[in-house]
Design an enzyme around this catalytic site. Structure first.
Site, PDB file in Angstrom:
ATOM      1  N   SER A   1       0.816  -1.212   0.000  1.00 57.67           N
ATOM      2  CA  SER A   1       0.000   0.000   0.000  1.00 57.67           C
ATOM      3  C   SER A   1       0.854   1.269   0.000  1.00 57.67           C
ATOM      4  O   SER A   1       1.575   1.530  -0.950  1.00 57.67           O
ATOM      5  CB  SER A   1      -0.961  -0.045   1.178  1.00 57.67           C
ATOM      6  OG  SER A   1      -1.866   1.028   1.121  1.00 57.67           O
TER       7      SER A   1
ATOM      8  N   ASP B   1      -2.561   6.494  -3.083  1.00 49.45           N
ATOM      9  CA  ASP B   1      -1.482   5.793  -2.379  1.00 49.45           C
ATOM     10  C   ASP B   1      -0.914   4.718  -3.320  1.00 49.45           C
ATOM     11  O   ASP B   1      -1.342   4.613  -4.471  1.00 49.45           O
ATOM     12  CB  ASP B   1      -1.971   5.229  -1.037  1.00 49.45           C
ATOM     13  CG  ASP B   1      -2.938   4.069  -1.193  1.00 49.45           C
ATOM     14  OD1 ASP B   1      -3.644   4.020  -2.231  1.00 49.45           O
ATOM     15  OD2 ASP B   1      -2.998   3.199  -0.307  1.00 49.45           O
TER      16      ASP B   1
ATOM     17  N   ASP C   1      -1.094   1.497  -3.809  1.00 48.55           N
ATOM     18  CA  ASP C   1      -1.906   0.481  -4.485  1.00 48.55           C
ATOM     19  C   ASP C   1      -3.253   1.055  -4.929  1.00 48.55           C
ATOM     20  O   ASP C   1      -4.140   0.306  -5.339  1.00 48.55           O
ATOM     21  CB  ASP C   1      -2.087  -0.765  -3.612  1.00 48.55           C
ATOM     22  CG  ASP C   1      -2.924  -0.502  -2.368  1.00 48.55           C
ATOM     23  OD1 ASP C   1      -2.928   0.639  -1.880  1.00 48.55           O
ATOM     24  OD2 ASP C   1      -3.573  -1.450  -1.886  1.00 48.55           O
TER      25      ASP C   1
ATOM     26  N   ASP D   1      -5.967   2.345  -3.632  1.00 51.00           N
ATOM     27  CA  ASP D   1      -7.319   2.128  -3.096  1.00 51.00           C
ATOM     28  C   ASP D   1      -7.820   3.397  -2.400  1.00 51.00           C
ATOM     29  O   ASP D   1      -9.011   3.544  -2.180  1.00 51.00           O
ATOM     30  CB  ASP D   1      -7.400   0.906  -2.164  1.00 51.00           C
ATOM     31  CG  ASP D   1      -6.419   0.949  -1.006  1.00 51.00           C
ATOM     32  OD1 ASP D   1      -5.538   1.831  -0.992  1.00 51.00           O
ATOM     33  OD2 ASP D   1      -6.536   0.092  -0.114  1.00 51.00           O
TER      34      ASP D   1
END
Ligand code: MG
Length: 459
Positions: free
Chosen positions: A100, A243, A245, A247
């Protein structure tokens, strides 16, 4: 070590905790878990844009194949894109290699359920149990899984987003946006999606880079200075940052101010609930009352859960919610899928601006204002549940206390605001959050309740 999964899958520093060996064994454990209920499970695997992605992906893939899973490699893509593909293409599970927003030396493994949601705690514990027991059944040579690659996930995912916003209204508004992907997995989706929505896109850090050369991956104010500068310079309606990743989405208003996640969450919630003429919105107990105030005003209802996006997503499914999310910019649009989704978030924000025809600063300014004070205090892990029990007993008799909620920690509603005392899952501390319309009251509540916690801990 008996615990691998944290609040967001398994994370660690590459080749220290997060090794190829761990990924291989974890692949076997995940596969064995899936084999309990299906003969030849199909698993989609993908990664974010980190340097170590292929090392961990190939090791994990090998583990999955060795115990008899069929594996399809979806390549580099945002976590929500993989989640969408798992749900839509009827995979039995998904695995995403990502850490992440953590620094580049980190990586991690997150497991996705067949419906595209993150695994629940008990499912993760079962996989952990298999991992530590090393009790993995040998698979005969002719049962080893098959491997293939598929590059259709991104288009499939973008199609869904485009089908869930008013594309004509957005295109006609011809909005200028500064996009900061932070060199993460969002680079593979966000720039082209914004162009398909007719936006004039000014790109910042939109080339994938495993070292995060542009800025640290977490979308917090200190990391988004360049974006905050560029938005007014470019005369854009907003800036949006993802961010690693992709999400989570965090916004910067047209004047270059950082928009905190509770504000963008409340703004979109207000819009979604108004469009639905009511409905349920799900969020953790730690979320600002700003959300509840706007949702109620539009005829909706807020349902509170324990902290954690998998919990929010599952409750949303259960109560048939119209919207949900967390204050960190992780918003969940159930008509699209039950997970945090940054691209869906900025698409909805564009629709909102195109409809409202007002600047973002003005829309944010119309929201109710609350002040939050966050403190922490030490408490040994083994005393935490006792302390919380005792604290709820003590405060129950106090005249200022209107209600105590035990959904997660102890949330104390008083006449002038609330206080949440929550045990940290990783450290020997309690977090004490207080919220009120007045800063002075929030400060007073936080320090007074922190003191109460300290007294209980000492006795
Ligand atoms: Mg993330």
């Amino acid at each position: 070590m008996t615990k691998l999964f944290g609040t967001n899958g398994i994370r660690g520093v590459v080749n220290e905790d997060m090794t190829g060996e761990l990924a291989l064994s974890m692949g076997k454990a995940i596969g064995s878990y899936l084999r309990k209920t299906r003969d030849k499970p199909s698993v989609a695997i993908g990664t974010d844009a980190r340097v170590s992605n292929n090392m961990l992906k190939t090791a994990c893939t090998s583990g999955l194949l060795s115990v008899g899973c069929d594996v399809v490699d979806l390549g580099i893509l945002p976590t929500p894109t993989l989640q969408f593909a798992v749900k839509e293409k009827d995979f039995d599970a998904g695995v995403i290699i990502t850490a992440s927003h953590n620094p580049p030396e980190f990586n991690g493994i997150k497991v996705i359920d067949g419906d595209g949601t993150e695994l629940a705690k008990d499912q993760e514990e079962e996989i952990e149990g298999i991992y530590f027991s090393k009790n993995i059944e040998k698979t005969p040579w002719n049962m080893v899984g098959g491997f293939s690659q598929w590059d259709g996930a991104i288009d499939l995912y973008k199609e869904s987003i485009l089908s869930h916003v008013d594309v004509d209204v957005i295109r006609n508004a011809r909005l200028r946006v500064v996009l900061d992907c932070g060199n993460g997995a969002g680079c593979f989706v966000a720039p082209s999606l914004l162009k398909e929505l007719g936006c004039d896109v000014r790109e910042l850090n939109c080339e994938p880079d495993g070292f995060f050369k542009g800025r640290p991956s977490e979308p917090v104010p200190e990391n988004l200075k360049e974006l905050m500068k560029k938005v007014p310079e470019e005369n854009a309606v907003f800036g949006v940052a993802q961010d690693g990743d992709a999400d989570r989405a965090i916004f910067v208003d047209e004047k270059g101010n950082f928009v905190f996640g509770d504000k963008s969450f409340a703004l979109v919630a207000k819009y979604v609930v108004r469009q639905n003429k009511g409905g349920k919105v799900v969020t953790p107990v730690s979320t600002s009352s700003c959300l509840e105030e706007v949702v109620r005003a539009e005829g909706g209802e807020v349902i509170y859960t324990a902290v954690g996006s998998p919990i929010v997503a599952r409750v949303m499914k259960k109560v048939n919610a119209v919207f949900g999310g967390e204050e960190n910019g992780g918003l969940i649009f159930p008509e699209h899928q039950y997970c945090r989704d940054s691209a869906m978030t900025f698409a909805k924000m564009l629709e909102l601006l195109a409809f409202e025809k007002k600047p973002l600063t003005e829309l944010i300014d119309e929201l109710p204002k609350y002040e939050v004070v966050k403190l922490k205090t030490r408490c040994p892990n083994d005393k935490k549940s006792q302390v919380m029990e005792r604290l709820s007993e003590i405060v129950a008799d106090e005249s200022e206390v209107e209600r105590i909620d035990r959904t997660d920690g102890v949330k104390i509603y008083t006449k002038n605001g609330w206080v949440l005392v929550r045990p940290s899952g990783t450290e020997p501390i309690f977090r004490v959050f207080a919220e009120s319309k007045s800063k002075a009251v929030a400060e007073e509540l936080a320090s007074r309740y922190k003191k109460k916690v300290d007294e209980v801990v000492q006795h």
